[in-house]
Design an enzyme around this catalytic site. Structure first.
Site, PDB file in Angstrom:
ATOM      1  N   ASP A  34     -39.100  37.151 -47.364  1.00 17.62           N
ATOM      2  CA  ASP A  34     -38.367  37.934 -48.526  1.00 17.62           C
ATOM      3  C   ASP A  34     -38.369  37.816 -49.872  1.00 17.62           C
ATOM      4  OD1 ASP A  34     -36.601  39.138 -46.371  1.00 17.62           O
ATOM      5  OD2 ASP A  34     -35.151  37.658 -46.522  1.00 17.62           O
ATOM      6  N   LYS A  56     -36.356  42.763 -50.679  1.00 19.69           N
ATOM      7  CA  LYS A  56     -35.432  43.574 -50.838  1.00 19.69           C
ATOM      8  C   LYS A  56     -34.890  43.604 -52.194  1.00 19.69           C
ATOM      9  CE  LYS A  56     -33.915  43.434 -45.918  1.00 19.69           C
ATOM     10  NZ  LYS A  56     -32.917  43.073 -45.040  1.00 19.69           N
ATOM     11  N   MET A 169     -24.563  37.147 -54.927  1.00 20.70           N
ATOM     12  CA  MET A 169     -24.909  38.445 -55.349  1.00 20.70           C
ATOM     13  C   MET A 169     -23.840  39.305 -55.756  1.00 20.70           C
ATOM     14  SD  MET A 169     -28.200  37.783 -55.072  1.00 20.70           S
ATOM     15  CE  MET A 169     -29.114  39.482 -54.787  1.00 20.70           C
TER      16      MET A 169
END
Length: 340
Positions: A34, A56, A169
């Site tokens: 990732d 991402k 996040m």
């Protein structure tokens, strides 16, 4: 025989990778990783291992989750040892459950190797323990996005009862988070910490209260990836944390060696607080990674190890099509930068 390993890479500091995770990373045939995985962990891969980037960004995915699942299954079906390397702990907001199901549905087996989750690591690198007997007896992990009304499901009364709330996040939805909490006016003075790039030498920390944090954040350039810690444990943070007092904290160095920088050399720098990236000279697997890292970040200079001439570094930049100028340090004698 199991040949799929879903591994937590930890929160960023490469030294926080588990020993079990390292063993399987070193023997993988393909590593599917990732955006939030520290790319220096790929230095542990064997020379013929393949890398597949599925980074991402918010509202922009290089690979969709179903494509990632398909890549895991397809490579495992070919008999390859597959490592799916995910930031933090894969079982905490890491969508590992979807990957487990895809692997099971394909008739394959797997192992999950937990990693250190970002909430506990980022908080303590900022000098904030998630629990403290003077402040709280429970912690809630929460996702900071709005998908499936995730924020509305959070019971903010836990904060009023002396809890700690850790949002993953959550910067983009900070206004909604604060609005929901301030529906209980007595919570407006609760301390808040925002920790950007926690556990790395580029870590930044902003503190305030529920009532002030939005305006304070607006005066910065902080963005995800970041943890938001809410609760009285934030009072335990001093002006600078133990990590922020390390001798190289805030320094950003590129490392280069004609013979290759080792993982242990990288950790020598990160343990002293530096944020580093090591160039793999003439290794095409790292070309996209290096180009991305050098274009997205600012660096204080490059440290040349093992008597590597500056020409080698300059030729590597030319090969990659990178038109940047860097201050060059010669780490000769060895560790002169570390000791200086």
């Amino acid at each position: 025989m199991t040949n799929v390993y879903l591994i937590g890479a930890g929160p960023g500091d490469p030294g926080l990778l588990t020993q079990k995770g390292r063993r399987h990373l070193e023997t993988a045939d393909i590593i599917i990783y990732d955006r939030l995985v520290n790319p220096t962990l790929l230095y542990l891969a064997k020379k013929d291992a393949e890398f597949l980037y599925c980074g991402k960004l918010p509202r922009h995915h290089i690979m969709r989750q179903d494509q990632i699942n398909a890549a895991i299954v397809a490579n495992a079906a070919q008999g390859k040892k597959v490592v799916r390397l995910k930031g933090g702990d894969p079982a905490i907001f890491g969508r590992v459950g979807e990957e487990m199901k895809a692997i099971r549905d394909a008739g394959l087996t797997y192992q999950v190797i937990p990693g250190i989750t970002s909430s506990s690591a980022a908080a303590i690198y900022a000098g904030i323990p998630l629990t403290h007997r003077d402040h709280n007896g429970h912690v809630t992990f929460a996702t900071g996005h709005q998908k499936n009304n995730a924020l509305t499901e959070i019971d903010m009364t836990t904060l009023a009862q002396g809890g700690t709330l850790a949002f993953y996040m959550g910067i983009e939805n900070l206004p909604r988070i604060c609005e929901k909490i301030t529906k209980q006016p007595e919570l407006a003075k609760l301390p808040v910490a925002i920790i950007e790039w926690g556990t790395l030498g580029r870590q930044k920390v902003l503190t305030g209260t529920i009532a002030t944090i939005e305006s304070e954040l607006a005066q910065t350039t902080m963005a995800n990836p970041a943890m938001i810690i809410i609760g009285n444990v934030v009072k335990e943070r001093s002006d600078t944390s133990w990590f922020e007092q390390t001798p190289l904290f805030g320094k950003r160095y590129l490392l280069a060696s004609e013979t290759g920088v080792t993982f242990d050399q990288i950790c020598n720098y990160t343990e002293l607080g530096a944020h580093v990236y090591a160039l793999r000279i003439q290794d095409a697997r790292f070309d996209d990674i290096t180009t991305r890292v050098l274009s997205e970040q600012q660096w204080d200079g490059v440290i040349l190890h093992d008597g590597t001439p500056a020409r080698i570094f300059q030729e590597e930049l030319l090969r990659l099509g990178i038109n940047e100028t860097f201050h060059i340090f010669q780490n000769d004698p060895a560790h002169v930068i570390l000791e200086g």
